[in-house]
Design a protein around this motif. Sequence first.
Motif, PDB file in Angstrom:
ATOM      1  N   ALA A 346       0.842  -1.197   0.000  1.00 27.77           N
ATOM      2  CA  ALA A 346       0.000   0.000   0.000  1.00 27.77           C
ATOM      3  C   ALA A 346       0.874   1.242   0.000  1.00 27.77           C
ATOM      4  N   SER A 347       0.315   2.347  -0.465  1.00 25.29           N
ATOM      5  CA  SER A 347       1.047   3.610  -0.430  1.00 25.29           C
ATOM      6  C   SER A 347       1.141   4.101   1.010  1.00 25.29           C
ATOM      7  N   PRO A 348       2.274   4.692   1.385  1.00 22.79           N
ATOM      8  CA  PRO A 348       2.417   5.219   2.747  1.00 22.79           C
ATOM      9  C   PRO A 348       1.379   6.297   3.036  1.00 22.79           C
ATOM     10  N   THR A 349       0.890   6.316   4.254  1.00 20.36           N
ATOM     11  CA  THR A 349      -0.077   7.322   4.670  1.00 20.36           C
ATOM     12  C   THR A 349       0.385   7.938   5.986  1.00 20.36           C
ATOM     13  N   GLY A 350      -0.077   9.164   6.245  1.00 19.46           N
ATOM     14  CA  GLY A 350       0.295   9.812   7.488  1.00 19.46           C
ATOM     15  C   GLY A 350      -0.724  10.839   7.919  1.00 19.46           C
ATOM     16  N   SER A 351      -1.016  10.870   9.212  1.00 15.97           N
ATOM     17  CA  SER A 351      -1.884  11.895   9.779  1.00 15.97           C
ATOM     18  C   SER A 351      -1.019  12.870  10.567  1.00 15.97           C
ATOM     19  N   PHE A 352      -1.512  14.089  10.736  1.00 16.64           N
ATOM     20  CA  PHE A 352      -0.704  15.145  11.330  1.00 16.64           C
ATOM     21  C   PHE A 352      -1.457  15.815  12.465  1.00 16.64           C
ATOM     22  N   VAL A 353      -0.739  16.053  13.566  1.00  9.13           N
ATOM     23  CA  VAL A 353      -1.275  16.816  14.689  1.00  9.13           C
ATOM     24  C   VAL A 353      -0.511  18.129  14.750  1.00  9.13           C
ATOM     25  N   GLU A 354      -1.230  19.238  14.736  1.00  7.16           N
ATOM     26  CA  GLU A 354      -0.628  20.565  14.679  1.00  7.16           C
ATOM     27  C   GLU A 354       0.353  20.789  15.831  1.00  7.16           C
TER      28      GLU A 354
END
Length: 377
Positions: A346-354
């Motif tokens: 799968a393609s890499p994914t990432g979520s971000f916290v400000e």
Amino acid sequence: MKLRVVVLGAGFGGLELSTMLSDAIGERLDLTLIDKNDSFVFGYSKLDVMFGRKTSDSVRLAYRNIAKPGVHFRQEAITSIDPVARRVTTDGGTYDADVLVVALGADYDLDATPGLNEGGNEFYSVAGAERLREVIPTFSKGRAIVGVTSAPFKCPPAPSEAALMLHDHLTERGVRDACEISLIMPFGVPIPPSPAASEALLDTFAERGITFVPNRVVRALDPARRVAILDDQSEVPYDLFLCVPKHRVPSVVAESGMTEDGWIPVDPKNLKTRFPGVYAVGDVTSVGTPKAGVFSEGAARVVAASIVAELQGGEQPSPYAGVGTCYIEFGGDRVGRVDVAFLPGASPTGSFVEPSVALASEKEDFGSSREARWFGL
């Protein structure tokens, strides 16, 4: 008979693996943990040393503090690895293993970038950070470059962090207006798996007058002319060059016959190499995750669970998930967080916290929890 485990390298992977095995089977374990160094340093602490926030002595965690059932630390230099016989030779002796785990990380090849030794400064080693601690305060005007020389490299956010922390340092000294900062990276955006994190960094660069140069690497320096030569043959002048050097496996690993295309290939589900009873975790592998300690730690947990399952006849653990959390220094005592996943196929994914001050505290907790777990501090 106790299970003989030899772990090469006492970084995130080696320390987590040793701790998990000690907790699970300490009385049945004879584990030798080998590292040429006498202490462990978190990667992010090198930035603190580099900018004078902390001393190098204050960020070192001595391996002599390791006191875990079944675990023995040896500060020795590894001279050969025989993966077929599962035998390791060091400058202090020879070790035979039932299970061998290679977690030696990546070394730095400064000679691979012409002119770097004469005209630049790497900041990825403790020694490099210590040198820059003395160099950076002498820079008061001109052009500064934070440049990546090749990929892959450890801790992908680190070049962005270095540029932002340099901005803060120069601002605190009242010389920022006399200086230019450029960041040269081989990616189109700072953190490819996380568009939100990349956007936040690019916005911050723009606010602070930092020039982002995407999709380029520094191929050479010309110290006499004070220019960095990029892979498209364009030139960027500099007065201060902060470098992410080329990474490679340690020479003893390359000589062992374990590598393909420069790194140790492993089964991404369980971190097994093609040699029976031999695992590899972390930066030394081509598993497909970023070269960062948190991913090595996660891989080590899978390996430890697999070793325990085989010893006790239990069920094998779930496959390595390739997930991890990276903290990013945004300056101004604020830290952001990226949670990324590199799932096979799968393609890499990432979520971000400000970024926030609260996340800076969370980052401190990340470090202190591992100090307690690995070193009993």
